[in-house]
Design a protein around this motif. Structure first.
Motif, PDB file in Angstrom:
ATOM      1  N   MET A 160      26.904  45.237  27.889  1.00 29.99           N
ATOM      2  CA  MET A 160      27.669  44.345  27.009  1.00 29.99           C
ATOM      3  C   MET A 160      28.128  43.118  27.804  1.00 29.99           C
ATOM      4  N   ALA A 161      27.965  41.952  27.237  1.00 29.66           N
ATOM      5  CA  ALA A 161      28.382  40.725  27.903  1.00 29.66           C
ATOM      6  C   ALA A 161      29.899  40.637  27.971  1.00 29.66           C
ATOM      7  N   THR A 162      30.412  40.088  29.091  1.00 27.02           N
ATOM      8  CA  THR A 162      31.850  39.904  29.244  1.00 27.02           C
ATOM      9  C   THR A 162      32.340  38.815  28.310  1.00 27.02           C
ATOM     10  N   ARG A 163      33.440  39.098  27.626  1.00 25.21           N
ATOM     11  CA  ARG A 163      34.000  38.111  26.698  1.00 25.21           C
ATOM     12  C   ARG A 163      34.618  36.970  27.493  1.00 25.21           C
ATOM     13  N   LEU A 164      34.184  35.767  27.189  1.00 28.35           N
ATOM     14  CA  LEU A 164      34.655  34.594  27.901  1.00 28.35           C
ATOM     15  C   LEU A 164      35.978  34.125  27.304  1.00 28.35           C
ATOM     16  N   ASP A 165      37.013  34.011  28.140  1.00 32.82           N
ATOM     17  CA  ASP A 165      38.282  33.464  27.683  1.00 32.82           C
ATOM     18  C   ASP A 165      38.881  32.591  28.792  1.00 32.82           C
ATOM     19  N   ARG A 166      39.993  31.945  28.510  1.00 31.45           N
ATOM     20  CA  ARG A 166      40.586  30.993  29.445  1.00 31.45           C
ATOM     21  C   ARG A 166      40.954  31.656  30.772  1.00 31.45           C
ATOM     22  N   LYS A 167      41.558  32.838  30.685  1.00 28.32           N
ATOM     23  CA  LYS A 167      42.016  33.503  31.904  1.00 28.32           C
ATOM     24  C   LYS A 167      40.836  33.883  32.790  1.00 28.32           C
ATOM     25  N   LEU A 168      39.772  34.377  32.207  1.00 28.86           N
ATOM     26  CA  LEU A 168      38.595  34.754  32.988  1.00 28.86           C
ATOM     27  C   LEU A 168      38.012  33.533  33.689  1.00 28.86           C
ATOM     28  N   VAL A 169      37.937  32.433  32.988  1.00 24.38           N
ATOM     29  CA  VAL A 169      37.400  31.210  33.589  1.00 24.38           C
ATOM     30  C   VAL A 169      38.289  30.767  34.752  1.00 24.38           C
ATOM     31  N   ALA A 170      39.613  30.808  34.544  1.00 23.81           N
ATOM     32  CA  ALA A 170      40.548  30.391  35.591  1.00 23.81           C
ATOM     33  C   ALA A 170      40.455  31.306  36.808  1.00 23.81           C
ATOM     34  N   GLU A 171      40.363  32.603  36.574  1.00 29.42           N
ATOM     35  CA  GLU A 171      40.254  33.546  37.690  1.00 29.42           C
ATOM     36  C   GLU A 171      38.940  33.367  38.439  1.00 29.42           C
ATOM     37  N   THR A 172      37.882  33.061  37.727  1.00 31.76           N
ATOM     38  CA  THR A 172      36.596  32.795  38.369  1.00 31.76           C
ATOM     39  C   THR A 172      36.687  31.529  39.211  1.00 31.76           C
ATOM     40  N   ALA A 173      37.348  30.516  38.687  1.00 30.06           N
ATOM     41  CA  ALA A 173      37.523  29.267  39.425  1.00 30.06           C
ATOM     42  C   ALA A 173      38.319  29.502  40.708  1.00 30.06           C
ATOM     43  N   LEU A 174      39.374  30.298  40.627  1.00 29.28           N
ATOM     44  CA  LEU A 174      40.159  30.609  41.817  1.00 29.28           C
ATOM     45  C   LEU A 174      39.313  31.355  42.843  1.00 29.28           C
ATOM     46  N   GLY A 175      38.448  32.231  42.361  1.00 27.96           N
ATOM     47  CA  GLY A 175      37.569  32.960  43.256  1.00 27.96           C
ATOM     48  C   GLY A 175      36.577  32.073  43.981  1.00 27.96           C
ATOM     49  N   LEU A 176      36.256  30.927  43.388  1.00 25.66           N
ATOM     50  CA  LEU A 176      35.295  30.001  43.991  1.00 25.66           C
ATOM     51  C   LEU A 176      35.941  29.032  44.976  1.00 25.66           C
ATOM     52  N   LEU A 177      37.246  28.890  44.913  1.00 29.00           N
ATOM     53  CA  LEU A 177      37.914  27.860  45.705  1.00 29.00           C
ATOM     54  C   LEU A 177      37.619  27.970  47.192  1.00 29.00           C
ATOM     55  N   ASN A 178      37.667  29.165  47.738  1.00 35.73           N
ATOM     56  CA  ASN A 178      37.463  29.310  49.182  1.00 35.73           C
ATOM     57  C   ASN A 178      36.062  28.911  49.610  1.00 35.73           C
ATOM     58  N   ASP A 179      35.117  28.951  48.675  1.00 42.08           N
ATOM     59  CA  ASP A 179      33.749  28.560  48.997  1.00 42.08           C
ATOM     60  C   ASP A 179      33.513  27.063  48.833  1.00 42.08           C
ATOM     61  N   VAL A 180      34.072  26.482  47.781  1.00 43.35           N
ATOM     62  CA  VAL A 180      33.715  25.099  47.451  1.00 43.35           C
ATOM     63  C   VAL A 180      34.875  24.126  47.565  1.00 43.35           C
ATOM     64  N   GLY A 181      36.120  24.604  47.611  1.00 44.89           N
ATOM     65  CA  GLY A 181      37.264  23.707  47.652  1.00 44.89           C
ATOM     66  C   GLY A 181      37.485  23.020  46.315  1.00 44.89           C
ATOM     67  N   LEU A 182      38.598  22.296  46.229  1.00 48.34           N
ATOM     68  CA  LEU A 182      38.940  21.647  44.965  1.00 48.34           C
ATOM     69  C   LEU A 182      37.925  20.578  44.578  1.00 48.34           C
ATOM     70  N   GLU A 183      37.461  19.822  45.556  1.00 48.37           N
ATOM     71  CA  GLU A 183      36.514  18.743  45.256  1.00 48.37           C
ATOM     72  C   GLU A 183      35.186  19.282  44.724  1.00 48.37           C
ATOM     73  N   GLY A 184      34.781  20.439  45.216  1.00 54.86           N
ATOM     74  CA  GLY A 184      33.505  21.003  44.789  1.00 54.86           C
ATOM     75  C   GLY A 184      33.589  21.882  43.558  1.00 54.86           C
ATOM     76  N   LEU A 185      34.796  22.068  43.042  1.00 56.58           N
ATOM     77  CA  LEU A 185      34.982  22.941  41.888  1.00 56.58           C
ATOM     78  C   LEU A 185      34.729  22.164  40.597  1.00 56.58           C
ATOM     79  N   THR A 186      33.641  22.454  39.944  1.00 58.12           N
ATOM     80  CA  THR A 186      33.285  21.786  38.700  1.00 58.12           C
ATOM     81  C   THR A 186      33.061  22.832  37.611  1.00 58.12           C
ATOM     82  N   LEU A 187      33.145  22.405  36.363  1.00 60.64           N
ATOM     83  CA  LEU A 187      32.885  23.322  35.260  1.00 60.64           C
ATOM     84  C   LEU A 187      31.447  23.829  35.315  1.00 60.64           C
ATOM     85  N   ARG A 188      30.545  22.975  35.766  1.00 58.10           N
ATOM     86  CA  ARG A 188      29.146  23.392  35.898  1.00 58.10           C
ATOM     87  C   ARG A 188      29.008  24.521  36.934  1.00 58.10           C
TER      88      ARG A 188
END
Length: 224
Positions: A1-29
């Protein structure tokens, strides 16, 4: 079953990416790629990057406030229990600790808008404790905002020196030997100050925080 996409999930995923890409590299894409969805799917939840940062900051605030429910004996219900100095100090410490866990955490958090008013309960309890100690509402608010600005500003500067969470090695631009070589001849005191400003930042934060809290007591509580 696909994970339901919501605001909190997107935000938590973005936070998880920060250490890899930093704020400048963090894009919606980039976030969409991590979630294995098309980028337009995220625009259903966030019109722009600022809205995403607001949601990320709200998630961070939830992580900050969770350990503070009983800090200083505060009940969290606005009754004013607890020592305001302890509550204010622990709030600043927890804020710094949380933000340092994420690359550019200070920049992500600063200047954002809270999206969950339930997270205001610890602040309400702290302001009530300050009122109970003799602060006016206006001075309690000024005290809180002063310590907040000190903490977030300190973290932003601290993360410019130590950009990688958990890495004790500073950015080469802050090498003290190079600083002394380049400015020491004409500005010896400024060169020597680099040890304090860019060395043990944890101790520096605590020293500054004590000074800020003592100043609040002397000027906003006991001063005219």
């Amino acid at each position: 079953m696909a994970t339901r996409l919501d605001r909190k999930l997107v935000a938590e995923t973005a936070l998880g990416l920060l250490n890899d890409v930093g704020l400048e590299g963090l894009t919606l894409r980039r976030i969409a790629k991590e979630l294995d969805v098309q980028a337009p799917a995220l625009y259903w939840h966030f019109k722009n990057k600022q809205e995403l940062l607001d949601e990320m900051a709200t998630v961070l605030l939830g992580r900050m406030t969770a350990p503070l429910a009983g800090a200083g004996g505060g009940s969290g219900d606005g009754s004013g229990g607890g020592d305001w100095r302890v509550m204010l100090t622990e709030t600043c410490r927890q804020t710094r600790s949380t933000l340092l866990g994420y690359r550019d955490g200070g920049k992500v958090f600063g200047g954002t808008r809270l999206r969950d008013q339930a997270l205001l309960r610890p602040m309400e309890a702290m302001l009530a404790a300050m009122r109970g100690a003799g602060f006016t509402t206006e001075r309690a608010a000024r005290a809180w905002f002063t310590t907040y600005a000190y903490t977030v500003g300190y973290v932003i500067e601290e993360q410019s020196v130590f950009p990688v969470p958990g890495d004790p090695q500073p950015d080469p631009a802050y090498d003290q030997r190079e600083r002394e070589r380049s400015v020491g001849a004409d500005h010896p005191l400024t060169a020597a100050a680099g040890v304090e400003m860019f060395g043990d930042t944890a101790r520096g934060f605590e020293d500054g925080l004590r000074a800020v809290v003592a100043g609040i007591e002397a000027t906003l509580l006991r001063g005219e």
